[in-house]
Design an enzyme around this catalytic site. Structure first.
Site, short mmCIF file in Angstrom:
data_model
loop_
_atom_site.label_atom_id
_atom_site.label_comp_id
_atom_site.label_asym_id
_atom_site.label_seq_id
_atom_site.Cartn_x
_atom_site.Cartn_y
_atom_site.Cartn_z
N ASP A 1 0.77 -1.20 -0.11
CA ASP A 1 0.05 -0.03 0.04
C ASP A 1 0.78 1.30 0.04
O ASP A 1 0.53 2.23 0.67
CB ASP A 1 -1.08 0.03 1.39
CG ASP A 1 -2.07 -1.04 0.90
OD1 ASP A 1 -2.35 -1.06 -0.45
OD2 ASP A 1 -2.59 -1.64 2.11
N ASP B 1 -6.95 -4.35 -4.22
CA ASP B 1 -6.77 -2.78 -3.88
C ASP B 1 -5.48 -2.44 -4.67
O ASP B 1 -5.47 -1.28 -4.59
CB ASP B 1 -6.49 -3.01 -2.42
CG ASP B 1 -7.66 -3.80 -1.74
OD1 ASP B 1 -8.15 -4.90 -1.90
OD2 ASP B 1 -7.95 -3.45 -0.42
N1 GLY Z 1 -6.96 -1.68 1.26
C1 GLY Z 1 -7.91 -2.33 2.27
C2 GLY Z 1 -8.96 -2.03 2.45
O1 GLY Z 1 -9.70 -1.57 1.58
O2 GLY Z 1 -9.80 -2.40 3.57
#
Ligand code: GLY
Length: 377
Positions: A90, A151
Protein backbone atom coordinates in the site's frame (compact mmCIF):
# COMPACT_ATOMS: atom_id res chain seq x y z
CA UNK A 1 -25.22 21.60 -2.57
CA UNK A 2 -21.73 20.09 -2.99
CA UNK A 3 -20.20 23.38 -1.87
CA UNK A 4 -21.80 23.26 1.58
CA UNK A 5 -20.59 19.68 2.05
CA UNK A 6 -17.06 20.63 0.97
CA UNK A 7 -16.99 23.54 3.39
CA UNK A 8 -18.16 21.29 6.22
CA UNK A 9 -15.45 18.74 5.32
CA UNK A 10 -12.73 21.37 5.22
CA UNK A 11 -13.81 22.87 8.54
CA UNK A 12 -13.70 19.42 10.19
CA UNK A 13 -10.31 18.63 8.66
CA UNK A 14 -8.94 21.85 10.13
CA UNK A 15 -10.52 21.13 13.51
CA UNK A 16 -8.96 17.65 13.57
CA UNK A 17 -5.49 18.97 12.77
CA UNK A 18 -5.81 21.72 15.39
CA UNK A 19 -6.98 19.24 18.01
CA UNK A 20 -4.63 16.32 17.32
CA UNK A 21 -1.46 17.99 16.02
CA UNK A 22 0.97 15.49 14.52
CA UNK A 23 -1.19 12.41 15.16
CA UNK A 24 -3.07 10.48 12.48
CA UNK A 25 -6.55 8.93 12.65
CA UNK A 26 -6.62 5.16 12.98
CA UNK A 27 -9.27 2.51 12.50
CA UNK A 28 -11.57 2.36 15.51
CA UNK A 29 -14.32 0.07 16.75
CA UNK A 30 -17.32 2.29 16.21
CA UNK A 31 -18.04 5.92 15.64
CA UNK A 32 -20.56 6.21 18.49
CA UNK A 33 -18.16 8.55 20.34
CA UNK A 34 -17.97 10.77 17.24
CA UNK A 35 -14.21 10.43 17.34
CA UNK A 36 -11.35 8.57 15.70
CA UNK A 37 -8.55 6.83 17.57
CA UNK A 38 -5.35 8.82 17.00
CA UNK A 39 -1.82 7.49 16.70
CA UNK A 40 1.49 7.42 14.85
CA UNK A 41 2.13 7.23 11.12
CA UNK A 42 2.39 3.44 11.09
CA UNK A 43 -0.53 1.87 9.25
CA UNK A 44 -1.54 1.71 5.56
CA UNK A 45 -4.09 4.53 5.87
CA UNK A 46 -2.30 7.72 6.87
CA UNK A 47 -1.95 9.02 3.31
CA UNK A 48 -5.68 9.66 3.18
CA UNK A 49 -5.52 12.13 6.06
CA UNK A 50 -2.56 13.95 4.53
CA UNK A 51 -4.34 13.87 1.17
CA UNK A 52 -7.35 15.55 2.75
CA UNK A 53 -5.11 18.37 3.93
CA UNK A 54 -3.67 18.77 0.41
CA UNK A 55 -7.16 18.62 -1.11
CA UNK A 56 -8.33 21.26 1.39
CA UNK A 57 -5.39 23.45 0.39
CA UNK A 58 -5.98 22.91 -3.31
CA UNK A 59 -9.62 23.91 -2.93
CA UNK A 60 -9.47 26.69 -0.30
CA UNK A 61 -5.92 28.06 -0.73
CA UNK A 62 -5.89 28.46 3.06
CA UNK A 63 -2.14 28.53 3.96
CA UNK A 64 -2.90 26.63 7.17
CA UNK A 65 -3.38 23.47 5.11
CA UNK A 66 -0.23 23.95 3.05
CA UNK A 67 1.81 24.32 6.22
CA UNK A 68 0.23 21.35 8.01
CA UNK A 69 0.15 19.06 4.98
CA UNK A 70 3.83 19.89 4.40
CA UNK A 71 4.68 18.96 8.01
CA UNK A 72 2.79 15.69 7.73
CA UNK A 73 4.48 14.86 4.42
CA UNK A 74 7.93 15.23 6.00
CA UNK A 75 7.05 12.39 8.35
CA UNK A 76 6.75 9.97 5.41
CA UNK A 77 10.51 10.38 4.78
CA UNK A 78 11.25 9.23 8.32
CA UNK A 79 8.86 6.34 7.80
CA UNK A 80 10.42 5.22 4.53
CA UNK A 81 14.00 5.50 5.79
CA UNK A 82 13.21 3.43 8.88
CA UNK A 83 10.85 1.09 6.98
CA UNK A 84 8.13 1.57 9.58
CA UNK A 85 5.34 -0.93 8.79
CA UNK A 86 6.03 -0.90 5.06
CA UNK A 87 6.03 -4.66 4.53
CA UNK A 88 3.02 -4.42 2.22
CA UNK A 89 2.00 -3.03 -1.17
CA UNK A 90 0.00 0.00 0.00
CA UNK A 91 2.84 2.33 -0.83
CA UNK A 92 0.79 4.24 -3.39
CA UNK A 93 -2.00 4.80 -0.87
CA UNK A 94 0.64 6.31 1.43
CA UNK A 95 2.89 8.23 -0.95
CA UNK A 96 0.59 9.50 -3.74
CA UNK A 97 -1.56 11.78 -1.58
CA UNK A 98 1.44 12.87 0.52
CA UNK A 99 4.73 13.04 -1.42
CA UNK A 100 3.38 13.36 -4.99
CA UNK A 101 0.73 15.81 -3.81
CA UNK A 102 3.40 17.90 -2.07
CA UNK A 103 5.63 17.89 -5.12
CA UNK A 104 2.83 18.78 -7.51
CA UNK A 105 1.60 21.63 -5.37
CA UNK A 106 4.87 23.06 -4.03
CA UNK A 107 7.43 21.79 -6.58
CA UNK A 108 9.60 20.77 -3.62
CA UNK A 109 12.26 18.49 -5.14
CA UNK A 110 12.73 16.56 -1.89
CA UNK A 111 9.08 15.48 -2.06
CA UNK A 112 9.63 14.25 -5.61
CA UNK A 113 12.68 12.29 -4.47
CA UNK A 114 10.63 10.85 -1.61
CA UNK A 115 7.93 9.64 -4.02
CA UNK A 116 10.55 8.09 -6.33
CA UNK A 117 12.18 6.31 -3.39
CA UNK A 118 8.73 5.04 -2.39
CA UNK A 119 8.22 3.71 -5.93
CA UNK A 120 11.54 1.83 -5.63
CA UNK A 121 10.32 0.36 -2.38
CA UNK A 122 7.10 -0.81 -4.04
CA UNK A 123 9.16 -2.53 -6.76
CA UNK A 124 10.75 -4.75 -4.09
CA UNK A 125 7.38 -6.51 -3.91
CA UNK A 126 7.48 -7.58 -7.58
CA UNK A 127 7.63 -11.37 -7.94
CA UNK A 128 8.96 -12.15 -11.43
CA UNK A 129 8.11 -15.85 -11.34
CA UNK A 130 4.40 -15.17 -11.07
CA UNK A 131 4.59 -11.64 -12.55
CA UNK A 132 2.64 -9.93 -9.78
CA UNK A 133 3.15 -7.50 -6.90
CA UNK A 134 2.84 -9.36 -3.59
CA UNK A 135 0.22 -7.74 -1.39
CA UNK A 136 1.14 -8.55 2.16
CA UNK A 137 3.94 -9.93 4.29
CA UNK A 138 7.54 -10.91 3.55
CA UNK A 139 8.71 -12.67 0.39
CA UNK A 140 8.18 -16.42 0.63
CA UNK A 141 5.55 -16.09 3.35
CA UNK A 142 3.59 -19.33 3.46
CA UNK A 143 0.13 -17.72 3.55
CA UNK A 144 0.69 -14.48 1.63
CA UNK A 145 3.75 -14.97 -0.57
CA UNK A 146 1.65 -15.82 -3.62
CA UNK A 147 -1.20 -13.43 -2.97
CA UNK A 148 -2.49 -10.40 -4.86
CA UNK A 149 -5.48 -8.27 -3.90
CA UNK A 150 -7.65 -6.00 -5.98
CA UNK A 151 -6.84 -2.93 -3.84
CA UNK A 152 -3.32 -2.93 -5.34
CA UNK A 153 -4.63 -1.34 -8.52
CA UNK A 154 -4.74 1.90 -6.55
CA UNK A 155 -1.00 1.62 -5.81
CA UNK A 156 -0.03 1.42 -9.48
CA UNK A 157 -0.27 5.17 -10.26
CA UNK A 158 2.86 5.67 -8.11
CA UNK A 159 4.73 3.38 -10.52
CA UNK A 160 3.31 4.91 -13.70
CA UNK A 161 4.21 8.34 -12.38
CA UNK A 162 7.77 7.21 -11.53
CA UNK A 163 8.35 6.10 -15.13
CA UNK A 164 7.07 9.40 -16.44
CA UNK A 165 9.39 11.32 -14.12
CA UNK A 166 12.52 9.25 -14.62
CA UNK A 167 12.10 8.04 -18.20
CA UNK A 168 12.84 4.53 -16.93
CA UNK A 169 10.12 2.15 -18.24
CA UNK A 170 10.62 -0.48 -15.53
CA UNK A 171 8.04 0.99 -13.13
CA UNK A 172 5.37 1.29 -15.79
CA UNK A 173 6.08 -2.17 -17.22
CA UNK A 174 5.65 -3.78 -13.83
CA UNK A 175 2.50 -1.79 -13.10
CA UNK A 176 0.95 -2.83 -16.42
CA UNK A 177 1.91 -6.49 -15.95
CA UNK A 178 0.30 -6.43 -12.52
CA UNK A 179 -2.83 -4.74 -13.91
CA UNK A 180 -3.00 -7.45 -16.61
CA UNK A 181 -2.70 -10.18 -14.02
CA UNK A 182 -5.44 -8.53 -11.93
CA UNK A 183 -7.70 -8.24 -14.96
CA UNK A 184 -7.25 -11.88 -15.84
CA UNK A 185 -7.61 -13.43 -12.38
CA UNK A 186 -9.47 -10.99 -10.12
CA UNK A 187 -12.23 -10.02 -12.54
CA UNK A 188 -14.71 -12.81 -13.11
CA UNK A 189 -16.67 -13.55 -16.27
CA UNK A 190 -19.85 -11.97 -14.93
CA UNK A 191 -17.95 -8.71 -14.16
CA UNK A 192 -17.87 -9.31 -10.43
CA UNK A 193 -14.50 -9.59 -8.68
CA UNK A 194 -12.50 -11.63 -6.26
CA UNK A 195 -10.94 -9.66 -3.44
CA UNK A 196 -7.81 -11.75 -3.61
CA UNK A 197 -6.10 -14.41 -5.74
CA UNK A 198 -3.34 -16.91 -4.90
CA UNK A 199 -0.50 -18.07 -7.14
CA UNK A 200 1.96 -20.88 -6.62
CA UNK A 201 5.13 -19.18 -5.42
CA UNK A 202 7.47 -21.72 -7.03
CA UNK A 203 6.10 -21.79 -10.58
CA UNK A 204 3.75 -18.77 -10.64
CA UNK A 205 0.73 -20.83 -11.71
CA UNK A 206 -2.74 -19.67 -10.60
CA UNK A 207 -4.19 -21.50 -7.58
CA UNK A 208 -7.52 -19.99 -6.56
CA UNK A 209 -9.55 -16.87 -5.84
CA UNK A 210 -10.56 -15.95 -2.32
CA UNK A 211 -11.34 -13.13 0.02
CA UNK A 212 -10.06 -11.49 3.15
CA UNK A 213 -12.65 -8.84 3.98
CA UNK A 214 -15.56 -10.08 1.88
CA UNK A 215 -18.45 -12.34 2.89
CA UNK A 216 -17.03 -15.55 1.38
CA UNK A 217 -14.39 -16.60 -1.12
CA UNK A 218 -16.71 -16.41 -4.11
CA UNK A 219 -18.61 -13.29 -3.07
CA UNK A 220 -18.09 -9.74 -4.33
CA UNK A 221 -16.81 -7.42 -1.63
CA UNK A 222 -18.23 -4.02 -2.54
CA UNK A 223 -15.11 -2.06 -1.62
CA UNK A 224 -12.98 -4.38 -3.71
CA UNK A 225 -15.24 -3.80 -6.69
CA UNK A 226 -14.93 -0.04 -6.10
CA UNK A 227 -11.12 -0.23 -5.95
CA UNK A 228 -11.30 -2.08 -9.27
CA UNK A 229 -13.50 0.54 -10.98
CA UNK A 230 -11.18 3.35 -9.96
CA UNK A 231 -7.92 1.39 -10.31
CA UNK A 232 -8.51 0.19 -13.87
CA UNK A 233 -9.68 3.66 -14.93
CA UNK A 234 -6.40 5.06 -13.56
CA UNK A 235 -4.37 2.41 -15.40
CA UNK A 236 -6.17 3.57 -18.54
CA UNK A 237 -5.29 7.20 -17.74
CA UNK A 238 -1.59 6.34 -17.69
CA UNK A 239 -1.34 3.71 -20.42
CA UNK A 240 -4.22 4.40 -22.83
CA UNK A 241 -4.81 0.62 -23.04
CA UNK A 242 -8.52 0.25 -23.92
CA UNK A 243 -8.72 -3.10 -22.11
CA UNK A 244 -8.35 -1.28 -18.80
CA UNK A 245 -11.11 1.17 -19.70
CA UNK A 246 -13.40 -1.68 -20.68
CA UNK A 247 -12.64 -3.52 -17.45
CA UNK A 248 -13.41 -0.45 -15.37
CA UNK A 249 -16.68 -0.07 -17.27
CA UNK A 250 -17.68 -3.70 -16.70
CA UNK A 251 -16.98 -3.48 -12.98
CA UNK A 252 -18.86 -0.17 -12.86
CA UNK A 253 -21.97 -1.58 -14.52
CA UNK A 254 -22.00 -4.48 -12.06
CA UNK A 255 -21.72 -2.02 -9.16
CA UNK A 256 -24.36 0.44 -10.37
CA UNK A 257 -26.88 -2.27 -11.32
CA UNK A 258 -26.79 -3.52 -7.73
CA UNK A 259 -27.17 -0.27 -5.81
CA UNK A 260 -29.80 -0.59 -3.09
CA UNK A 261 -32.72 1.78 -2.65
CA UNK A 262 -30.74 4.54 -0.95
CA UNK A 263 -27.87 4.24 -3.50
CA UNK A 264 -25.21 3.42 -0.90
CA UNK A 265 -23.91 -0.16 -0.94
CA UNK A 266 -23.94 -2.84 1.73
CA UNK A 267 -20.53 -4.26 2.59
CA UNK A 268 -20.77 -7.18 0.17
CA UNK A 269 -23.00 -7.70 -2.86
CA UNK A 270 -23.72 -11.28 -1.79
CA UNK A 271 -25.00 -10.54 1.70
CA UNK A 272 -28.75 -10.87 2.01
CA UNK A 273 -29.87 -7.34 2.97
CA UNK A 274 -31.74 -7.10 6.28
CA UNK A 275 -32.51 -4.04 8.42
CA UNK A 276 -29.31 -4.56 10.44
CA UNK A 277 -26.99 -5.37 7.51
CA UNK A 278 -23.96 -3.13 7.57
CA UNK A 279 -23.32 -0.65 4.81
CA UNK A 280 -19.93 0.45 3.58
CA UNK A 281 -20.25 4.16 2.88
CA UNK A 282 -16.53 4.22 2.01
CA UNK A 283 -17.12 1.80 -0.88
CA UNK A 284 -19.70 4.17 -2.34
CA UNK A 285 -17.37 7.16 -1.94
CA UNK A 286 -14.53 5.30 -3.71
CA UNK A 287 -16.90 4.14 -6.46
CA UNK A 288 -18.08 7.73 -6.97
CA UNK A 289 -14.48 8.84 -7.61
CA UNK A 290 -13.89 5.82 -9.83
CA UNK A 291 -17.03 6.47 -11.86
CA UNK A 292 -16.12 10.13 -12.28
CA UNK A 293 -12.63 9.11 -13.44
CA UNK A 294 -14.16 6.59 -15.86
CA UNK A 295 -16.73 9.07 -17.22
CA UNK A 296 -13.87 11.46 -17.95
CA UNK A 297 -12.43 8.92 -20.39
CA UNK A 298 -15.67 8.07 -22.22
CA UNK A 299 -16.60 9.78 -25.47
CA UNK A 300 -19.34 12.43 -25.43
CA UNK A 301 -21.85 10.15 -27.16
CA UNK A 302 -21.16 7.07 -25.02
CA UNK A 303 -24.54 5.96 -23.57
CA UNK A 304 -22.88 4.89 -20.30
CA UNK A 305 -21.89 8.48 -19.55
CA UNK A 306 -25.31 9.63 -18.37
CA UNK A 307 -26.03 6.24 -16.77
CA UNK A 308 -22.91 6.49 -14.60
CA UNK A 309 -23.26 10.24 -13.99
CA UNK A 310 -26.80 9.85 -12.66
CA UNK A 311 -25.68 6.99 -10.43
CA UNK A 312 -22.86 9.11 -8.98
CA UNK A 313 -25.19 12.02 -8.32
CA UNK A 314 -27.73 9.82 -6.55
CA UNK A 315 -25.08 8.12 -4.42
CA UNK A 316 -23.34 11.36 -3.51
CA UNK A 317 -26.63 13.02 -2.61
CA UNK A 318 -27.47 10.08 -0.38
CA UNK A 319 -24.01 10.21 1.26
CA UNK A 320 -24.46 13.92 1.96
CA UNK A 321 -28.07 13.61 3.17
CA UNK A 322 -28.03 10.29 5.02
CA UNK A 323 -24.44 9.39 5.93
CA UNK A 324 -22.49 12.62 6.40
CA UNK A 325 -21.88 14.36 9.71
CA UNK A 326 -23.14 17.70 8.43
CA UNK A 327 -25.04 19.19 11.36
CA UNK A 328 -22.66 17.57 13.90
CA UNK A 329 -19.98 20.24 14.17
CA UNK A 330 -17.83 18.35 16.68
CA UNK A 331 -17.77 15.05 14.76
CA UNK A 332 -14.27 14.02 13.68
CA UNK A 333 -15.33 11.87 10.76
CA UNK A 334 -17.13 13.03 7.63
CA UNK A 335 -19.06 9.84 6.84
CA UNK A 336 -20.79 7.40 9.16
CA UNK A 337 -21.42 3.71 8.46
CA UNK A 338 -18.15 2.72 6.87
CA UNK A 339 -17.09 -0.91 7.34
CA UNK A 340 -13.49 -2.05 7.53
CA UNK A 341 -13.51 -5.78 8.20
CA UNK A 342 -16.89 -7.13 9.26
CA UNK A 343 -16.00 -10.80 9.75
CA UNK A 344 -12.93 -9.78 11.78
CA UNK A 345 -15.13 -7.44 13.85
CA UNK A 346 -12.85 -4.48 13.13
CA UNK A 347 -14.57 -1.19 12.45
CA UNK A 348 -17.86 -2.77 11.44
CA UNK A 349 -19.83 0.50 11.50
CA UNK A 350 -17.37 3.28 11.76
CA UNK A 351 -15.71 6.43 10.59
CA UNK A 352 -13.17 5.31 7.99
CA UNK A 353 -10.50 7.77 6.95
CA UNK A 354 -10.38 6.65 3.30
CA UNK A 355 -14.18 7.02 3.19
CA UNK A 356 -13.71 10.62 4.30
CA UNK A 357 -10.91 11.16 1.80
CA UNK A 358 -12.78 9.81 -1.26
CA UNK A 359 -15.98 11.57 -0.20
CA UNK A 360 -14.09 14.88 -0.20
CA UNK A 361 -12.33 14.05 -3.47
CA UNK A 362 -15.67 13.16 -5.11
CA UNK A 363 -17.31 16.35 -3.84
CA UNK A 364 -14.47 18.45 -5.24
CA UNK A 365 -14.58 16.58 -8.54
CA UNK A 366 -18.36 17.22 -8.72
CA UNK A 367 -18.07 20.88 -7.77
CA UNK A 368 -15.04 21.89 -9.81
CA UNK A 369 -14.82 19.21 -12.50
CA UNK A 370 -11.15 18.53 -11.84
CA UNK A 371 -9.33 15.50 -10.56
CA UNK A 372 -6.96 15.48 -7.60
CA UNK A 373 -3.53 16.78 -8.58
CA UNK A 374 -1.70 13.57 -7.71
CA UNK A 375 -3.46 11.54 -10.36
CA UNK A 376 -2.69 14.03 -13.09
CA UNK A 377 -0.09 13.25 -15.69
N1 GLY B 1 -7.06 -1.74 1.30
C1 GLY B 1 -7.69 -2.37 2.40
C2 GLY B 1 -9.12 -2.06 2.50
O1 GLY B 1 -9.72 -1.52 1.59
O2 GLY B 1 -9.68 -2.36 3.54
Amino acid sequence: MWKTAIEDAIQKTKQNIETHGALFPHITQGSALKSYEWGENNDWIEGFYTGMAWLAYEYSKDPFFREEAGKQTADYRRRLDRKVSLDHHDIGFLYNPSAIACWMITKDESAKKLALDAADHLLTRWRPRGRYIQAWGPEGDEENGGRIIIDCLMNLPLLYWASEQTGDPKYRDIAALHADKSRRYLVRGDDSSYHTFYFNQENGLPVRGGTHQGYHDGSTWTRGQAWGIYGFALSYRYTGDPLYLETSRRLARYFVERLPEDHVVYWDFDVEPAPDTYRDSSASAIAACGLLELIGHLSEDDPDRSYFQEAVERSMKSLVDNYSTIGQPKAEGLLEHGSYYIRGNRGPDDYIIWGDYYYLEALIRMETGRTAYWYER
